[in-house]
Design an enzyme around this catalytic site. Sequence first.
Site, PDB file in Angstrom:
ATOM      1  N   CYS A 117       0.850  -1.177   0.000  1.00  0.00           N
ATOM      2  CA  CYS A 117       0.000   0.000   0.000  1.00  0.00           C
ATOM      3  C   CYS A 117       0.897   1.242   0.000  1.00  0.00           C
ATOM      4  O   CYS A 117       2.124   1.115   0.025  1.00  0.00           O
ATOM      5  CB  CYS A 117      -0.936   0.008   1.211  1.00  0.00           C
ATOM      6  SG  CYS A 117      -2.387   1.065   0.947  1.00  0.00           S
ATOM      7  N   CYS A 119      -0.151   4.231   1.993  1.00  0.00           N
ATOM      8  CA  CYS A 119      -0.489   5.204   3.051  1.00  0.00           C
ATOM      9  C   CYS A 119       0.630   5.445   4.051  1.00  0.00           C
ATOM     10  O   CYS A 119       0.748   6.544   4.599  1.00  0.00           O
ATOM     11  CB  CYS A 119      -1.776   4.798   3.767  1.00  0.00           C
ATOM     12  SG  CYS A 119      -1.838   3.076   4.252  1.00  0.00           S
ATOM     13  N   CYS A 127      -3.849   6.100   0.311  1.00  0.00           N
ATOM     14  CA  CYS A 127      -3.332   4.809  -0.153  1.00  0.00           C
ATOM     15  C   CYS A 127      -2.930   4.797  -1.628  1.00  0.00           C
ATOM     16  O   CYS A 127      -2.923   3.730  -2.259  1.00  0.00           O
ATOM     17  CB  CYS A 127      -4.357   3.722   0.147  1.00  0.00           C
ATOM     18  SG  CYS A 127      -4.729   3.568   1.911  1.00  0.00           S
ATOM     19  N   LYS A 192     -12.323  -5.007   2.434  1.00  0.00           N
ATOM     20  CA  LYS A 192     -11.767  -4.188   3.511  1.00  0.00           C
ATOM     21  C   LYS A 192     -12.687  -2.988   3.723  1.00  0.00           C
ATOM     22  O   LYS A 192     -12.912  -2.205   2.806  1.00  0.00           O
ATOM     23  CB  LYS A 192     -10.363  -3.732   3.126  1.00  0.00           C
ATOM     24  CG  LYS A 192      -9.719  -2.815   4.152  1.00  0.00           C
ATOM     25  CD  LYS A 192      -8.273  -2.494   3.792  1.00  0.00           C
ATOM     26  CE  LYS A 192      -7.674  -1.498   4.751  1.00  0.00           C
ATOM     27  NZ  LYS A 192      -6.290  -1.157   4.391  1.00  0.00           N
ATOM     28  N   ARG A 202      -2.986   3.196  12.833  1.00  0.00           N
ATOM     29  CA  ARG A 202      -2.510   4.418  12.183  1.00  0.00           C
ATOM     30  C   ARG A 202      -1.517   5.153  13.078  1.00  0.00           C
ATOM     31  O   ARG A 202      -0.672   5.893  12.585  1.00  0.00           O
ATOM     32  CB  ARG A 202      -3.692   5.282  11.753  1.00  0.00           C
ATOM     33  CG  ARG A 202      -4.457   4.580  10.618  1.00  0.00           C
ATOM     34  CD  ARG A 202      -5.679   5.322  10.123  1.00  0.00           C
ATOM     35  NE  ARG A 202      -6.434   4.474   9.188  1.00  0.00           N
ATOM     36  CZ  ARG A 202      -7.593   4.809   8.672  1.00  0.00           C
ATOM     37  NH1 ARG A 202      -8.152   5.970   8.981  1.00  0.00           N
ATOM     38  NH2 ARG A 202      -8.197   3.990   7.832  1.00  0.00           N
ATOM     39  N   ARG A 214     -10.860   7.478   4.241  1.00  0.00           N
ATOM     40  CA  ARG A 214     -10.658   6.507   3.173  1.00  0.00           C
ATOM     41  C   ARG A 214     -11.976   5.982   2.593  1.00  0.00           C
ATOM     42  O   ARG A 214     -12.019   4.956   1.940  1.00  0.00           O
ATOM     43  CB  ARG A 214      -9.833   5.336   3.708  1.00  0.00           C
ATOM     44  CG  ARG A 214      -8.485   5.708   4.317  1.00  0.00           C
ATOM     45  CD  ARG A 214      -7.498   4.533   4.219  1.00  0.00           C
ATOM     46  NE  ARG A 214      -6.454   4.530   5.223  1.00  0.00           N
ATOM     47  CZ  ARG A 214      -5.461   5.424   5.276  1.00  0.00           C
ATOM     48  NH1 ARG A 214      -5.386   6.399   4.396  1.00  0.00           N
ATOM     49  NH2 ARG A 214      -4.541   5.318   6.206  1.00  0.00           N
ATOM     50  N   LYS A 245     -11.638  -7.789   6.468  1.00  0.00           N
ATOM     51  CA  LYS A 245     -10.988  -6.937   7.451  1.00  0.00           C
ATOM     52  C   LYS A 245     -11.865  -5.717   7.724  1.00  0.00           C
ATOM     53  O   LYS A 245     -12.315  -5.098   6.770  1.00  0.00           O
ATOM     54  CB  LYS A 245      -9.645  -6.492   6.874  1.00  0.00           C
ATOM     55  CG  LYS A 245      -8.886  -5.535   7.751  1.00  0.00           C
ATOM     56  CD  LYS A 245      -7.678  -5.030   7.038  1.00  0.00           C
ATOM     57  CE  LYS A 245      -7.086  -3.908   7.852  1.00  0.00           C
ATOM     58  NZ  LYS A 245      -6.025  -3.240   7.202  1.00  0.00           N
ATOM     59  N   SER A 271      -6.093  -3.735  14.722  1.00  0.00           N
ATOM     60  CA  SER A 271      -5.515  -3.047  15.876  1.00  0.00           C
ATOM     61  C   SER A 271      -6.548  -2.639  16.929  1.00  0.00           C
ATOM     62  O   SER A 271      -6.325  -2.810  18.127  1.00  0.00           O
ATOM     63  CB  SER A 271      -4.751  -1.820  15.393  1.00  0.00           C
ATOM     64  OG  SER A 271      -5.598  -0.972  14.638  1.00  0.00           O
ATOM     65  N   TYR A 310      -2.395  -9.582  16.095  1.00  0.00           N
ATOM     66  CA  TYR A 310      -1.393  -9.134  17.074  1.00  0.00           C
ATOM     67  C   TYR A 310      -1.382 -10.055  18.287  1.00  0.00           C
ATOM     68  O   TYR A 310      -0.472  -9.978  19.104  1.00  0.00           O
ATOM     69  CB  TYR A 310      -1.690  -7.683  17.490  1.00  0.00           C
ATOM     70  CG  TYR A 310      -1.807  -6.773  16.284  1.00  0.00           C
ATOM     71  CD1 TYR A 310      -0.662  -6.336  15.606  1.00  0.00           C
ATOM     72  CD2 TYR A 310      -3.060  -6.403  15.778  1.00  0.00           C
ATOM     73  CE1 TYR A 310      -0.776  -5.537  14.472  1.00  0.00           C
ATOM     74  CE2 TYR A 310      -3.177  -5.607  14.652  1.00  0.00           C
ATOM     75  CZ  TYR A 310      -2.036  -5.187  14.001  1.00  0.00           C
ATOM     76  OH  TYR A 310      -2.140  -4.407  12.870  1.00  0.00           O
TER      77      TYR A 310
HETATM   78  C1  PBG Z   1      -3.041   0.147   5.141  1.00  0.00           C
HETATM   79  C2  PBG Z   1      -3.467  -0.806   6.168  1.00  0.00           C
HETATM   80  C3  PBG Z   1      -4.299  -0.558   7.293  1.00  0.00           C
HETATM   81  C4  PBG Z   1      -4.314  -1.715   8.043  1.00  0.00           C
HETATM   82  C5  PBG Z   1      -3.537  -2.663   7.369  1.00  0.00           C
HETATM   83  N1  PBG Z   1      -3.051  -2.084   6.195  1.00  0.00           N
HETATM   84  C6  PBG Z   1      -4.965   0.633   7.809  1.00  0.00           C
HETATM   85  C7  PBG Z   1      -5.786   1.535   7.076  1.00  0.00           C
HETATM   86  O1  PBG Z   1      -6.429   1.218   6.080  1.00  0.00           O
HETATM   87  O2  PBG Z   1      -5.772   2.663   7.558  1.00  0.00           O
HETATM   88  C8  PBG Z   1      -5.044  -1.860   9.348  1.00  0.00           C
HETATM   89  C9  PBG Z   1      -4.506  -2.830  10.295  1.00  0.00           C
HETATM   90  C10 PBG Z   1      -4.971  -2.692  11.687  1.00  0.00           C
HETATM   91  O3  PBG Z   1      -5.791  -1.830  12.053  1.00  0.00           O
HETATM   92  O4  PBG Z   1      -4.487  -3.509  12.482  1.00  0.00           O
HETATM   93  N2  PBG Z   1      -3.773   0.185   3.983  1.00  0.00           N
HETATM   94 ZN    ZN Z   2      -3.195   2.079   2.732  1.00  0.00          ZN
END
Ligand code: PBG
Ligand code: ZN
Length: 322
Positions: A117, A119, A127, A192, A202, A214, A245, A271, A310
Amino acid sequence: MFQRFRRTRLNKHLRALVRETSVSVNDFIYPLFVRSGSGIKTEVASMPGVYQMSIDEILKECETLKKLGLYSIILFGIPDVKDSIGSDALCEHGIIASSVRAIKETHPEMFVVTDLCFCEYTDHGHCGILNHETVNNDATLEISAQQAIVHAKAGADMIAPSGMMDGIIEALRSALDNSGFENLPIMSYSTKFASGYYGPFRDVAESTPSFGDRASYQMDPANRREAIAESIEDEAQGADILMVKPALAYLDIVREIKDATSLPMAVYNVSGEYAILKLAGKHELIDYNRVVMETMIAFKRAGADIIISYHAKEVALMLQNV
Ligand code: PBG
Ligand code: ZN
């Protein structure tokens, strides 16, 4: 006459015999956050137990993971310099390419997945490449293909595009095939959602968008039919593994996609989901280990084959102690 369901619950060995779902250390991919420097291991305030690490620390961490039986990791990079197109991600000396080379050299038996990605690498935190205030889909496909080749040449074992650009799987598959990487698998972040559960990530990845959100590329949490269609489209474009996700609030979607595909399915236990359990555990509001294991079982029961979490190290320890 009624059914005595309790008959098979009265003995623990019988309960084990009739148990429908199980969790194994083989199911997990553990996320790692890498940045430049040496001797750096900084805990993230919102995610106790999760660190930003320099490459030398990541190499030590791999040693620990192997002892726990965890061989699969997914890497996120935090570059020194961010710019409008995320150049660090396109450079063979960038943070991810350097990490992958170092890990594969020291720990060739590790299975290294790279999150693909922009970002974390762009100064605006979106992204992909911006066109005014929105991400330009097709221009982002081009640099994504470049990023995939950088990861592949560095020795990545699997590529995981997470930016939710349309056509990304087809673009990456053909770029990889044309460069001789036809055996490199793609795990798509196929469904996603635009989720508040990504908040702590983040912080750790330093990837909060500098303006806006996003929602113009990630999915609306309210949409079920679209969620299924996005994953099935990625299957058609050549994805090897599909993903949902976040995980916990979307287990209905996991089950529906699982029933609609024969591809392996991953969930990303994100997360915010981790942070919630950590905090509740810390305050002794729940029996932490028990709730973590119950959550992992729920992912498997919903249809996940792979769990990105995690909690992976904690779960591996729990599995050793049963
Ligand atoms: C980036 C990305 C994100 C996550 C994994 N890859 C975050 C987002 O879209 O801001 C999130 C992972 C997490 O929250 O543990 N594209
Ligand atoms: Zn991203």
